[in-house]
Design an enzyme around this catalytic site. Structure first.
Site, short mmCIF file in Angstrom:
data_model
loop_
_atom_site.label_atom_id
_atom_site.label_comp_id
_atom_site.label_asym_id
_atom_site.label_seq_id
_atom_site.Cartn_x
_atom_site.Cartn_y
_atom_site.Cartn_z
N ARG A 192 1.01 -1.07 -0.09
CA ARG A 192 0.15 -0.22 -0.05
C ARG A 192 0.90 1.26 0.07
O ARG A 192 1.91 1.35 0.81
CB ARG A 192 -1.00 0.13 1.33
CG ARG A 192 -1.98 -0.89 1.07
CD ARG A 192 -3.08 -0.42 0.18
NE ARG A 192 -4.26 -1.34 0.32
CZ ARG A 192 -4.35 -2.27 -0.75
NH1 ARG A 192 -3.51 -2.58 -1.75
NH2 ARG A 192 -5.69 -3.00 -0.67
N HIS A 195 -1.10 0.61 -9.90
CA HIS A 195 -1.81 -0.26 -9.07
C HIS A 195 -2.31 -1.67 -9.73
O HIS A 195 -3.67 -1.78 -9.87
CB HIS A 195 -2.90 0.17 -8.18
CG HIS A 195 -3.45 -0.54 -7.03
ND1 HIS A 195 -3.96 0.21 -5.90
CD2 HIS A 195 -3.50 -1.96 -6.92
CE1 HIS A 195 -4.14 -0.82 -4.93
NE2 HIS A 195 -3.97 -2.08 -5.58
#
Ligand code: NDP
Ligand code: OXD
Length: 309
Positions: A223, A271
């Site tokens: 993350r 991502h």
């Protein structure tokens, strides 16, 4: 009984439609559709707005469309119901592909070769074989184990770090904060596949970078909040690190003016390391939702709210 879907990015309709087809017995609604909140027993979400799930008084379970659940647990008003995440061999395989691809790019100096091509410059760069590099994987869950196995299969020396001690064939393993320095000391490439929790936020910081060998690479597919961005930029500019590959960011999409976009030592991917496609996601969710409704076990998928992953 009904289900609501909130996955954002204007994708609610697509996911709702696919879920409805996979679960004809359960009426599925979009987040903004008119549905009596009392009928809603299940929610399928990605980054639900804080406080948003509280409006369903009869909620029985919350299903994440991803492996991570930080986007759910950050809600201070989260209803106290089971949170269930995704885990699947295909998702782990995709992550393993990403990590192998990016690690090989570091080993084989692909960014330098790309620069040489753009400059029309011919210079064969010699690089060591994989067996001369140690790659460290932070997080030995579904994603980390698959990545570590794939790296070992290519011939890298692989070590892993998790919260609890464990034995994994072909890997040297380390556990807990006490063993972090010795784990880091040999890593030419450090791969972060940790979940985001209070303990892991900001873990990729200056003091961690200083414990790596000089010229190490950092790959973050966990993350964005794992990384202290200013520390990375300083470490690269001071040549403490060789480079970084980043798939996840504190703000996504990465803002246009962000320095990561143009930094010569940073590779940005949007991502995509192991992004689930809606048909696969809905197929897996439908299986889990049916199992939950039938009271069948959901091994490894039910998140421990105390741990936050
Ligand atoms: P898991 O829950 O299966 O595994 C988490 C691992 O992290 C475990 O090995 C756990 O240790 C370890 N861990 C957790 N907290 C700590 C800590 N404080 N110190 C050391 N180790 C810790 O998760 P997954 O492998 O399925 O996914 C990991 C993360 O990857 C997700 O949460 C998400 O953030 C990210 N992800 C990113 C994707 C992308 O496309 N970029 C796609 C999918 C996931 P232990 O085994 O001891 O419990
Ligand atoms: C996930 C992700 O958590 O895509 O699955 O990041």
């Amino acid at each position: 009984m009904a289900l609501v879907v909130r996955v954002g990015s204007a994708k609610d309709d697509l996911w709702r439609g696919l879920l409805q087809r996979a679960l004809p017995e359960l009426p599925c609604y979009g987040w903004d559709d008119a549905v009596d909140p009392e009928r809603v027993h299940y929610a399928v979400v990605w980054q639900p707005p804080p406080g948003g799930l509280r409006r369903f008084p009869n909620l029985r379970a919350i299903f994440s469309i991803g492996a991570g659940v930080d986007h759910i647990f950050c809600d201070p008003e989260l209803p106290a119901v089971p949170v269930i995440r995704l885990a699947d061999a295909e998702l782990s395989q995709r992550m393993a592909e990403y990590v192998v691809l990016q690690t090989l790019r570091c080993l084989r100096r692909q960014a330098d070769l790309d620069r040489q091509q753009r400059a029309g410059h011919w210079e064969p760069l010699l690089t060591p074989p994989a067996g001369e590099w140690t790659v460290g994987v932070m997080g030995l869950g579904e994603m980390g184990r698959a990545a570590a196995r794939a790296l070992a299969g290519i011939g890298f020396r692989v070590r892993g770090w998790a919260r609890n001690p464990r034995e994994l064939e072909g890997l040297t393993t380390f556990a807990g904060v006490d063993e972090l320095p010795v784990f880091l000391a040999e890593c030419r490439v450090l791969v972060c596949l940790l979940p985001l929790t209070a303990q892991t936020e900001g873990i990729l910081n200056r003091s961690l970078f200083e414990r790596l060998p000089t010229d190490a690479w950092v790959i973050n597919a966990g993350r964005g909040e794992h990384l202290v961005e200013a520390d990375l930029l300083n470490a690269l500019d001071q040549e403490l690190l060789a480079g970084a590959v980043l798939d996840v960011f504190r703000t996504e999409p990465l803002p246009a003016e962000h320095p990561f976009w143009t930094h010569p030592g940073i590779t940005v991917t949007p991502h995509v390391a192991s992004r689930i496609d809606p048909p696969t996601g809905c197929r897996l969710l439908a299986v889990n939702i049916r199992r939950f409704m039938a009271g069948d076990p959901l091994e490894g998928l039910r998140v421990d709210p105390g741990r936050g992953y």
